[in-house]
Scaffold this motif. Structure first.
Motif, PDB file in Angstrom:
ATOM      1  N   GLY A  41      30.733  45.700  29.343  1.00  0.00           N
ATOM      2  CA  GLY A  41      30.166  43.855  29.907  1.00  0.00           C
ATOM      3  C   GLY A  41      31.641  43.618  30.494  1.00  0.00           C
ATOM      4  O   GLY A  41      31.445  42.231  30.721  1.00  0.00           O
ATOM      5  N   GLN A  42      32.444  43.453  29.901  1.00  0.00           N
ATOM      6  CA  GLN A  42      34.118  42.998  30.791  1.00  0.00           C
ATOM      7  C   GLN A  42      34.652  43.952  32.030  1.00  0.00           C
ATOM      8  O   GLN A  42      33.223  44.358  32.863  1.00  0.00           O
ATOM      9  N   THR A  43      35.018  42.682  32.431  1.00  0.00           N
ATOM     10  CA  THR A  43      35.231  42.955  34.149  1.00  0.00           C
ATOM     11  C   THR A  43      37.097  43.594  34.076  1.00  0.00           C
ATOM     12  O   THR A  43      37.500  43.109  32.808  1.00  0.00           O
ATOM     13  N   LEU A  44      37.562  44.387  34.611  1.00  0.00           N
ATOM     14  CA  LEU A  44      39.113  44.572  34.567  1.00  0.00           C
ATOM     15  C   LEU A  44      38.948  44.215  36.050  1.00  0.00           C
ATOM     16  O   LEU A  44      38.335  44.162  36.689  1.00  0.00           O
ATOM     17  N   GLY A  51      51.843  39.318  40.275  1.00  0.00           N
ATOM     18  CA  GLY A  51      50.824  38.426  39.615  1.00  0.00           C
ATOM     19  C   GLY A  51      49.854  38.586  39.990  1.00  0.00           C
ATOM     20  O   GLY A  51      48.678  37.277  39.969  1.00  0.00           O
ATOM     21  N   VAL A  52      49.677  38.666  41.668  1.00  0.00           N
ATOM     22  CA  VAL A  52      48.207  38.226  42.413  1.00  0.00           C
ATOM     23  C   VAL A  52      47.165  39.059  41.726  1.00  0.00           C
ATOM     24  O   VAL A  52      47.535  40.364  42.047  1.00  0.00           O
ATOM     25  N   LEU A  53      46.229  39.193  42.008  1.00  0.00           N
ATOM     26  CA  LEU A  53      45.102  39.981  41.900  1.00  0.00           C
ATOM     27  C   LEU A  53      44.807  40.325  43.262  1.00  0.00           C
ATOM     28  O   LEU A  53      44.341  39.937  44.019  1.00  0.00           O
ATOM     29  N   ILE A  54      44.377  42.129  42.645  1.00  0.00           N
ATOM     30  CA  ILE A  54      44.219  43.562  43.671  1.00  0.00           C
ATOM     31  C   ILE A  54      43.094  43.834  43.744  1.00  0.00           C
ATOM     32  O   ILE A  54      42.195  43.603  44.695  1.00  0.00           O
ATOM     33  N   LYS A  55      42.498  43.341  42.315  1.00  0.00           N
ATOM     34  CA  LYS A  55      41.077  44.250  42.580  1.00  0.00           C
ATOM     35  C   LYS A  55      40.623  44.242  40.921  1.00  0.00           C
ATOM     36  O   LYS A  55      40.832  43.834  40.723  1.00  0.00           O
ATOM     37  N   SER A  56      39.134  43.987  40.950  1.00  0.00           N
ATOM     38  CA  SER A  56      37.984  43.968  39.786  1.00  0.00           C
ATOM     39  C   SER A  56      37.327  44.847  39.749  1.00  0.00           C
ATOM     40  O   SER A  56      36.495  45.725  40.517  1.00  0.00           O
ATOM     41  N   ILE A  76      49.740  45.586  36.388  1.00  0.00           N
ATOM     42  CA  ILE A  76      48.907  45.397  35.321  1.00  0.00           C
ATOM     43  C   ILE A  76      47.459  45.248  35.611  1.00  0.00           C
ATOM     44  O   ILE A  76      46.983  44.979  36.444  1.00  0.00           O
ATOM     45  N   VAL A  77      46.992  46.035  33.904  1.00  0.00           N
ATOM     46  CA  VAL A  77      45.776  45.767  34.336  1.00  0.00           C
ATOM     47  C   VAL A  77      45.297  44.700  32.685  1.00  0.00           C
ATOM     48  O   VAL A  77      45.588  45.379  31.860  1.00  0.00           O
TER      49      VAL A  77
END
Length: 89
Positions: A41-44, A51-56, A76-77
């Motif tokens: 139920g969480q998002t990775l 610090g730039v978001l690459i994937k979710s 960083i995960v």
């Protein structure tokens, strides 16, 4: 008219703390697959070292395996309050 003295009682506040019953584990396997357990139920989120978001990814099962398809480097995960550094070789 004399009245009865009023008695005041203080009731202590009750604080409910939400505790995670199952620990979240994040493991990078040798084939580059990321294994996440205990995070249903969480998002990775995957970030580069700047610090730039690459994937979710939405974690929809108790034991999720993700093929990240990322170039070589350090990332960083983060899932919930759990943060791990991974290195893709």
């Amino acid at each position: 008219m004399l009245g009865m003295p009023a008695v005041a009682m203080a009731v202590p506040a009750v604080e409910i703390i939400d505790q995670e019953l199952q620990a979240v584990t994040v493991v990078l396997e040798e084939d580059g697959t990321l294994r996440v357990s205990g995070a249903t139920g969480q998002t990775l989120h995957v970030y580069n070292v700047a610090g730039v978001l690459i994937k979710s990814f939405k974690i929809d099962t108790a034991d999720k395996r993700l093929d990240l398809n990322l170039p070589k480097g350090c990332y960083i995960v983060k899932v919930g309050k759990t943060v791990r550094k991974i290195s893709i070789k």
